[in-house]
Design an enzyme around this catalytic site. Structure first.
Site, PDB file in Angstrom:
ATOM      1  N   SER A 255       0.963  -1.382   0.395  1.00 37.37           N
ATOM      2  CA  SER A 255      -0.024  -0.017  -0.053  1.00 37.37           C
ATOM      3  C   SER A 255       1.064   1.578  -0.514  1.00 37.37           C
ATOM      4  O   SER A 255       2.151   0.955   0.323  1.00 37.37           O
ATOM      5  CB  SER A 255      -0.735  -0.090   1.307  1.00 37.37           C
ATOM      6  OG  SER A 255      -1.989   1.630   1.302  1.00 37.37           O
TER       7      SER A 255
ATOM      8  N   TYR B  12      -1.688  -0.527  10.569  1.00 36.57           N
ATOM      9  CA  TYR B  12      -1.557  -1.145   9.352  1.00 36.57           C
ATOM     10  C   TYR B  12      -0.697  -0.496   8.724  1.00 36.57           C
ATOM     11  O   TYR B  12      -0.526  -1.542   7.813  1.00 36.57           O
ATOM     12  CB  TYR B  12      -3.598  -0.889   8.692  1.00 36.57           C
ATOM     13  CG  TYR B  12      -3.712  -0.688   7.365  1.00 36.57           C
ATOM     14  CD1 TYR B  12      -3.449  -2.475   6.633  1.00 36.57           C
ATOM     15  CD2 TYR B  12      -3.463   0.339   6.748  1.00 36.57           C
ATOM     16  CE1 TYR B  12      -3.574  -2.838   5.325  1.00 36.57           C
ATOM     17  CE2 TYR B  12      -3.581  -0.342   5.239  1.00 36.57           C
ATOM     18  CZ  TYR B  12      -3.491  -1.446   5.473  1.00 36.57           C
ATOM     19  OH  TYR B  12      -3.680  -1.859   3.400  1.00 36.57           O
TER      20      TYR B  12
END
Length: 260
Positions: free
Chosen positions: A140, A153
Protein backbone atom coordinates in the site's frame (compact mmCIF):
# COMPACT_ATOMS: atom_id res chain seq x y z
CA UNK A 1 3.52 -14.12 -20.16
CA UNK A 2 1.80 -17.33 -19.16
CA UNK A 3 2.55 -19.13 -15.90
CA UNK A 4 1.41 -22.66 -15.17
CA UNK A 5 -0.10 -22.13 -11.75
CA UNK A 6 -0.64 -19.10 -9.53
CA UNK A 7 -1.58 -19.19 -5.86
CA UNK A 8 -3.59 -16.14 -4.80
CA UNK A 9 -4.63 -15.32 -1.24
CA UNK A 10 -7.66 -13.17 -0.49
CA UNK A 11 -9.08 -14.34 -3.80
CA UNK A 12 -12.77 -14.28 -2.88
CA UNK A 13 -13.25 -10.57 -3.64
CA UNK A 14 -11.60 -7.28 -4.54
CA UNK A 15 -8.07 -7.16 -5.93
CA UNK A 16 -7.46 -10.85 -5.31
CA UNK A 17 -10.50 -11.91 -7.32
CA UNK A 18 -9.53 -9.61 -10.18
CA UNK A 19 -5.98 -10.99 -10.18
CA UNK A 20 -7.38 -14.52 -10.37
CA UNK A 21 -9.50 -13.49 -13.35
CA UNK A 22 -6.52 -11.91 -15.11
CA UNK A 23 -4.34 -14.98 -14.63
CA UNK A 24 -7.07 -17.37 -15.75
CA UNK A 25 -7.79 -15.20 -18.79
CA UNK A 26 -4.14 -15.64 -19.78
CA UNK A 27 -4.57 -19.40 -19.58
CA UNK A 28 -2.93 -20.02 -16.23
CA UNK A 29 -4.24 -22.45 -13.62
CA UNK A 30 -5.09 -20.97 -10.22
CA UNK A 31 -5.12 -21.93 -6.56
CA UNK A 32 -7.53 -19.56 -4.85
CA UNK A 33 -7.31 -19.07 -1.10
CA UNK A 34 -9.70 -17.33 1.31
CA UNK A 35 -11.89 -18.12 4.31
CA UNK A 36 -15.20 -18.64 2.53
CA UNK A 37 -15.34 -21.98 0.72
CA UNK A 38 -18.74 -21.13 -0.78
CA UNK A 39 -17.41 -17.97 -2.42
CA UNK A 40 -14.33 -19.78 -3.67
CA UNK A 41 -16.38 -22.60 -5.18
CA UNK A 42 -18.48 -20.03 -7.04
CA UNK A 43 -15.36 -18.34 -8.38
CA UNK A 44 -13.92 -21.72 -9.36
CA UNK A 45 -16.99 -22.43 -11.45
CA UNK A 46 -16.75 -19.00 -13.11
CA UNK A 47 -13.07 -19.29 -14.01
CA UNK A 48 -13.25 -22.87 -15.23
CA UNK A 49 -16.35 -22.19 -17.33
CA UNK A 50 -15.09 -18.97 -18.91
CA UNK A 51 -11.42 -19.81 -19.38
CA UNK A 52 -11.08 -23.60 -19.32
CA UNK A 53 -8.35 -23.57 -16.69
CA UNK A 54 -7.89 -25.71 -13.61
CA UNK A 55 -8.89 -24.04 -10.37
CA UNK A 56 -8.10 -25.44 -6.93
CA UNK A 57 -9.88 -24.19 -3.81
CA UNK A 58 -8.13 -23.92 -0.45
CA UNK A 59 -10.33 -22.52 2.31
CA UNK A 60 -8.14 -21.14 5.10
CA UNK A 61 -8.20 -18.37 7.68
CA UNK A 62 -4.82 -16.67 7.25
CA UNK A 63 -5.03 -15.29 10.78
CA UNK A 64 -4.29 -18.83 11.95
CA UNK A 65 -0.55 -19.22 12.50
CA UNK A 66 -0.55 -22.69 10.93
CA UNK A 67 -2.47 -21.66 7.80
CA UNK A 68 0.61 -21.21 5.58
CA UNK A 69 1.86 -24.72 6.30
CA UNK A 70 -1.56 -26.21 5.58
CA UNK A 71 -1.83 -24.32 2.29
CA UNK A 72 1.64 -25.46 1.23
CA UNK A 73 0.91 -29.06 2.20
CA UNK A 74 -2.35 -28.94 0.22
CA UNK A 75 -0.61 -27.82 -2.97
CA UNK A 76 2.17 -30.37 -2.45
CA UNK A 77 -0.42 -33.13 -2.05
CA UNK A 78 -1.97 -32.04 -5.36
CA UNK A 79 1.44 -32.20 -7.03
CA UNK A 80 1.31 -28.53 -8.00
CA UNK A 81 4.31 -26.43 -8.92
CA UNK A 82 3.53 -22.84 -7.92
CA UNK A 83 5.16 -20.48 -10.42
CA UNK A 84 3.38 -17.36 -9.20
CA UNK A 85 2.67 -16.45 -5.59
CA UNK A 86 0.35 -13.51 -5.03
CA UNK A 87 0.05 -12.50 -1.38
CA UNK A 88 -3.00 -10.29 -1.60
CA UNK A 89 -4.89 -11.02 1.63
CA UNK A 90 -4.83 -8.25 4.21
CA UNK A 91 -7.01 -5.98 6.26
CA UNK A 92 -6.89 -2.76 8.29
CA UNK A 93 -8.67 -1.16 11.18
CA UNK A 94 -9.47 2.38 12.28
CA UNK A 95 -8.95 4.05 15.64
CA UNK A 96 -6.36 5.05 18.20
CA UNK A 97 -4.05 2.14 18.93
CA UNK A 98 -4.56 2.21 22.70
CA UNK A 99 -8.33 2.13 22.25
CA UNK A 100 -8.40 -0.71 19.74
CA UNK A 101 -8.84 -4.39 20.52
CA UNK A 102 -5.33 -5.83 20.73
CA UNK A 103 -6.38 -9.23 19.43
CA UNK A 104 -7.73 -7.58 16.26
CA UNK A 105 -4.38 -5.90 15.64
CA UNK A 106 -2.52 -9.13 16.37
CA UNK A 107 -4.67 -10.90 13.78
CA UNK A 108 -3.88 -8.07 11.36
CA UNK A 109 -0.16 -8.54 11.91
CA UNK A 110 -0.53 -12.28 11.38
CA UNK A 111 -2.37 -11.92 8.07
CA UNK A 112 -0.57 -8.89 6.67
CA UNK A 113 2.97 -9.86 7.68
CA UNK A 114 3.53 -13.28 9.23
CA UNK A 115 1.45 -15.51 6.96
CA UNK A 116 2.68 -13.55 3.94
CA UNK A 117 6.26 -14.15 5.06
CA UNK A 118 5.64 -17.84 5.73
CA UNK A 119 4.05 -18.44 2.34
CA UNK A 120 6.87 -16.60 0.61
CA UNK A 121 9.46 -18.75 2.37
CA UNK A 122 7.65 -22.00 1.60
CA UNK A 123 7.14 -21.35 -2.11
CA UNK A 124 10.27 -19.36 -2.83
CA UNK A 125 12.56 -22.36 -2.32
CA UNK A 126 10.95 -24.19 -5.22
CA UNK A 127 11.09 -21.13 -7.46
CA UNK A 128 14.80 -20.66 -6.76
CA UNK A 129 15.46 -24.36 -7.44
CA UNK A 130 13.60 -24.13 -10.76
CA UNK A 131 15.18 -20.72 -11.48
CA UNK A 132 11.83 -19.31 -12.41
CA UNK A 133 9.04 -17.61 -10.52
CA UNK A 134 7.15 -14.44 -9.74
CA UNK A 135 5.99 -13.06 -6.41
CA UNK A 136 3.52 -10.20 -6.07
CA UNK A 137 2.93 -8.85 -2.58
CA UNK A 138 0.04 -6.41 -2.32
CA UNK A 139 1.24 -3.60 -0.08
CA UNK A 140 0.00 0.00 0.00
CA UNK A 141 1.01 3.63 -0.31
CA UNK A 142 0.50 3.50 3.47
CA UNK A 143 3.87 1.72 3.64
CA UNK A 144 5.76 4.95 3.01
CA UNK A 145 4.75 6.86 6.15
CA UNK A 146 3.45 6.38 9.70
CA UNK A 147 -0.34 6.16 9.99
CA UNK A 148 -2.00 7.71 13.03
CA UNK A 149 -5.48 6.13 13.45
CA UNK A 150 -4.22 3.12 11.48
CA UNK A 151 -0.91 2.68 13.28
CA UNK A 152 -0.60 -1.09 12.99
CA UNK A 153 -1.94 -1.32 9.43
CA UNK A 154 0.54 1.24 8.09
CA UNK A 155 3.37 -0.49 9.95
CA UNK A 156 2.46 -3.90 8.50
CA UNK A 157 2.52 -2.50 4.99
CA UNK A 158 5.89 -0.83 5.62
CA UNK A 159 7.14 -4.31 6.44
CA UNK A 160 5.66 -5.78 3.26
CA UNK A 161 7.26 -3.19 0.98
CA UNK A 162 10.65 -3.45 2.68
CA UNK A 163 10.59 -7.25 2.84
CA UNK A 164 9.60 -7.59 -0.81
CA UNK A 165 12.42 -5.39 -2.06
CA UNK A 166 15.03 -7.19 0.03
CA UNK A 167 13.88 -10.61 -1.17
CA UNK A 168 13.83 -9.35 -4.77
CA UNK A 169 17.52 -8.50 -4.54
CA UNK A 170 18.36 -11.85 -2.92
CA UNK A 171 16.70 -13.90 -5.66
CA UNK A 172 17.54 -11.74 -8.67
CA UNK A 173 20.37 -14.03 -9.78
CA UNK A 174 18.06 -17.05 -9.76
CA UNK A 175 15.57 -15.77 -12.34
CA UNK A 176 12.92 -15.02 -9.70
CA UNK A 177 11.32 -11.62 -9.17
CA UNK A 178 9.39 -10.03 -6.31
CA UNK A 179 7.14 -7.00 -6.72
CA UNK A 180 5.42 -4.83 -4.13
CA UNK A 181 2.15 -3.36 -5.40
CA UNK A 182 1.45 -0.10 -3.56
CA UNK A 183 -1.98 1.26 -4.47
CA UNK A 184 -3.79 4.16 -2.90
CA UNK A 185 -7.46 3.93 -1.97
CA UNK A 186 -9.21 1.03 -3.69
CA UNK A 187 -12.96 0.42 -3.89
CA UNK A 188 -13.25 -2.98 -2.17
CA UNK A 189 -14.69 -4.50 1.00
CA UNK A 190 -11.59 -3.21 2.79
CA UNK A 191 -13.44 -0.04 3.81
CA UNK A 192 -16.26 -1.78 5.64
CA UNK A 193 -13.99 -4.45 7.12
CA UNK A 194 -11.60 -1.82 8.46
CA UNK A 195 -14.30 0.52 9.84
CA UNK A 196 -13.16 3.23 7.43
CA UNK A 197 -16.54 4.56 6.36
CA UNK A 198 -16.50 8.34 6.43
CA UNK A 199 -12.78 8.65 5.66
CA UNK A 200 -12.65 11.17 2.84
CA UNK A 201 -9.91 9.65 0.68
CA UNK A 202 -12.15 6.73 -0.29
CA UNK A 203 -14.36 9.08 -2.31
CA UNK A 204 -11.72 8.92 -5.05
CA UNK A 205 -10.97 5.20 -4.70
CA UNK A 206 -9.85 3.36 -7.83
CA UNK A 207 -11.44 0.15 -9.03
CA UNK A 208 -10.08 -3.20 -7.90
CA UNK A 209 -9.86 -4.29 -11.54
CA UNK A 210 -7.61 -1.38 -12.55
CA UNK A 211 -5.31 -1.92 -9.56
CA UNK A 212 -5.10 -5.66 -10.22
CA UNK A 213 -4.25 -5.04 -13.87
CA UNK A 214 -1.48 -2.63 -12.92
CA UNK A 215 -0.09 -5.07 -10.35
CA UNK A 216 -0.14 -8.05 -12.69
CA UNK A 217 1.61 -6.12 -15.45
CA UNK A 218 4.26 -4.93 -12.98
CA UNK A 219 4.79 -8.50 -11.80
CA UNK A 220 5.22 -9.71 -15.37
CA UNK A 221 7.88 -7.06 -15.95
CA UNK A 222 9.62 -7.79 -12.67
CA UNK A 223 9.18 -4.27 -11.32
CA UNK A 224 10.37 -3.73 -7.77
CA UNK A 225 7.65 -1.35 -6.53
CA UNK A 226 4.51 -0.53 -8.48
CA UNK A 227 2.10 2.35 -7.97
CA UNK A 228 -1.27 2.61 -9.67
CA UNK A 229 -1.20 6.42 -9.83
CA UNK A 230 1.69 8.58 -11.07
CA UNK A 231 0.84 11.42 -8.70
CA UNK A 232 1.13 9.08 -5.73
CA UNK A 233 4.56 7.94 -6.86
CA UNK A 234 5.77 11.54 -7.18
CA UNK A 235 4.37 12.49 -3.79
CA UNK A 236 5.79 9.49 -1.95
CA UNK A 237 9.16 9.35 -3.70
CA UNK A 238 9.96 13.06 -3.98
CA UNK A 239 7.77 15.16 -1.69
CA UNK A 240 7.03 13.24 1.52
CA UNK A 241 10.72 12.41 2.21
CA UNK A 242 11.57 16.14 2.20
CA UNK A 243 8.86 17.22 4.64
CA UNK A 244 9.37 17.55 8.42
CA UNK A 245 8.32 14.37 10.24
CA UNK A 246 5.75 16.14 12.40
CA UNK A 247 4.11 17.63 9.33
CA UNK A 248 3.96 14.20 7.67
CA UNK A 249 2.29 12.81 10.80
CA UNK A 250 -0.23 15.65 10.85
CA UNK A 251 -1.11 15.23 7.17
CA UNK A 252 -1.29 11.46 7.53
CA UNK A 253 -3.64 11.74 10.50
CA UNK A 254 -5.87 14.25 8.73
CA UNK A 255 -6.20 11.85 5.80
CA UNK A 256 -7.59 9.18 8.17
CA UNK A 257 -9.96 11.43 10.14
CA UNK A 258 -13.60 10.58 9.66
CA UNK A 259 -15.89 13.27 8.27
CA UNK A 260 -18.79 13.93 10.63
Amino acid sequence: MKFATALITGASSGIGLELARIHARKGGDVVIVARSRDKLESIKKELQTQHGVKVHVVAEDLADGAAADRIFNATEALGLSIDVLINNAGFGGHGKFFERNLSADQAMMQVNMVTLTNLTHLYLKGMVARRHGRILNVSSTASFMPGPLQAVYYATKAYVTSFTQAVAEEVREYGVTATALCPGAVATGFVAAGDLQGVDIWKSAKSAESVARRGYEAMERGELVAFNECKLRVMLDWIIPLLPRKLVLKVSRQAMEKVA
